[in-house]
Design a protein around this motif. Structure first.
Motif, short mmCIF file in Angstrom:
data_model
loop_
_atom_site.label_atom_id
_atom_site.label_comp_id
_atom_site.label_asym_id
_atom_site.label_seq_id
_atom_site.Cartn_x
_atom_site.Cartn_y
_atom_site.Cartn_z
N ASN A 128 -8.42 11.09 -0.33
CA ASN A 128 -8.57 10.12 -1.34
C ASN A 128 -7.65 9.17 -1.33
O ASN A 128 -6.61 9.16 -0.31
N ASN A 146 -2.50 6.30 -0.04
CA ASN A 146 -1.27 5.35 -0.30
C ASN A 146 0.19 6.15 -0.09
O ASN A 146 1.10 5.32 0.35
N HIS A 176 -1.48 0.71 -9.03
CA HIS A 176 -1.85 2.23 -8.91
C HIS A 176 -0.84 3.20 -8.32
O HIS A 176 -0.84 4.44 -8.89
N THR A 180 -1.81 -4.55 -3.93
CA THR A 180 -3.26 -4.05 -4.22
C THR A 180 -4.22 -5.25 -4.00
O THR A 180 -4.02 -6.32 -4.80
N GLU A 199 -5.40 -4.47 -9.65
CA GLU A 199 -5.88 -3.65 -10.83
C GLU A 199 -6.40 -4.44 -11.82
O GLU A 199 -7.00 -3.87 -12.54
N ARG A 229 -10.12 -1.15 -3.10
CA ARG A 229 -11.28 -2.26 -3.28
C ARG A 229 -11.09 -3.23 -2.12
O ARG A 229 -11.36 -4.33 -2.71
N LYS A 271 -14.84 4.29 -3.61
CA LYS A 271 -15.31 3.44 -4.76
C LYS A 271 -16.41 2.87 -4.13
O LYS A 271 -17.04 1.78 -4.89
#
Ligand SMILES: *Cc1c(COP(=O)(O)O)cnc(C)c1O
Length: 353
Positions: free
Chosen positions: A70, A75, A96, A150, A154, A184, A214
């Motif tokens: 995951n 990360n 995140h 990111t 987010e 993403r 995702k």
């Protein structure tokens, strides 16, 4: 789920997160294909080798690739390979890794401190990053060693290729390693229509967490090291943290099946969000909070509408990023799903009028 009323009755697709969707056909098919006979375990199989090669083709460079279960693991293990316990890494205050990973980065790095910076639209403010590095250089301050950004953010925005480049240049200047949380990343790529390499290693990204879940996979993210020295002994980190899948082929094969369709699915999710955004804009009392650049729409609306939507069985988060209602679309979102949600909001608004 957290803070959400229990769903009372089944409705159409939900907009809480893109991870509410199922497995896309290409990923499912790829898992079926490797579900025959026997294969070597722990990644020592031909499909895992093939998936790594395809990712190297995708990024057009000799990167090192690892598959973990995951995004939190991807990360935090990536960051722990950039930092020692007395270091710090910098990220956006809404990142995140800071807000939604339960301290995993600090845990896996044995205490690396996270230093937060603000920034418009979910993107790190470069002056704040520079200030954070420069404000102290003494032994009492946890030495800044990396920056994590990111992509997409987010808040459903993206760093353009030029913006990533500017981040990369600052990192070079400040002697920071650059990590990209790409849960993403495919959505960002589809939105920007640039090549994967332009958004990553050519702009100075050292390690990317490339999200599969995702975007339609059952499970799994790829950790992609463009700076191969940083990948030294990363396999041990994965094993020690319980992230080395023994039936690795089921984590890696979906990448073989999906890489070519990833952008199509991501583009579909992005288009769905724009369609939802357009329809929401037309409803009085509902405002769109951030530019809708990928697959999420952030909305401000009266609490009475939010409560009425929960009562009707809709699921969505109100604690992500800026704390507005967030509606996420996925590869599986249909126009009928969007019509159902928008229809309910319209009805709630007109009933209250
Ligand atoms: C979903 C997400 C992740 C990964 O979360 P897991 O639930 O651990 O897979 C990481 N970063 C961002 C920005 C995310 O949205």
């Amino acid at each position: 789920m957290r803070n959400q009323p229990r769903q009372q009755y089944p409705v159409l697709n939900q907009f809480a997160s893109d991870n509410y969707s199922g497995i896309c056909p290409e990923a499912w098919e790829a898992m079926a294909q490797v579900n025959q006979g026997y294969a070597n375990s722990y990644g020592d199989d031909r499909w895992t080798a093939q998936a790594c090669d395809l990712l190297r083709d995708f990024f057009e460079t000799e990167c090192q690739v690892f598959f973990v279960f995951n995004g939190t693991a991807a990360n935090s293990l990536a960051l722990s390979s950039l930092c020692r316990s007395y270091h710090s890494f910098i990220c956006h205050e809404m990142a995140h890794v800071e807000t939604d990973e339960c301290g995993a980065a600090e845990f896996f790095s044995n205490g690396t401190k996270i230093l937060l910076v603000p920034g418009e639209l979910g993107k790190v403010d470069l002056e704040a990053v520079e200030h954070t590095v420069k404000r102290r250089s003494d032994i009492h301050y946890p030495k800044p060693k990396a920056l994590s950004i990111t992509q997409a953010t987010e808040l459903g925005t993206v760093y353009s290729a030029d913006e990533v480049q500017a981040v990369g240049q600052l990192c070079k200047r400040m002697d920071l390693k650059l990590h990209m949380d790409g849960a993403r990343f495919a959505n960002a790529l589809a939105s920007l229509e640039v090549t994967p390499k332009e958004l990553t290693w050519q702009a100075g990204v050292d390690v990317l967490t490339f999200g599969g879940t995702k975007n339609g996979m059952a499970v799994g993210e790829a950790v992609v090291f463009f700076d191969k020295d940083l990948a030294n002994e990363f396999d041990y980190r994965c094993k020690q943290s319980g992230q080395l899948a023994s039936k690795m082929r089921f984590l890696s094969a979906p990448w073989i099946g999906m890489l070519k369709d990833m952008l199509r699915h991501a583009a579909h999710a992005n288009r769905s969000a724009r369609l939802l955004e357009q329809q929401l804009r037309a409803i009085p009392g509902v405002s769109i909070m951030h530019p809708c650049e990928v697959n999420g729409v952030f909305v401000e609306m009266p609490q009475t509408i939010i409560d009425a939507l929960f009562e009707r069985g809709w699921y969505f988060y109100t604690f992500i990023g800026s704390g507005h209602a967030r509606f996420m679309c996925s590869w599986a979102t249909t126009e009928a799903d969007i019509d159902a949600l928008v229809g309910d909001i319209r009805k709630i608004v007109s009933d209250k009028a």
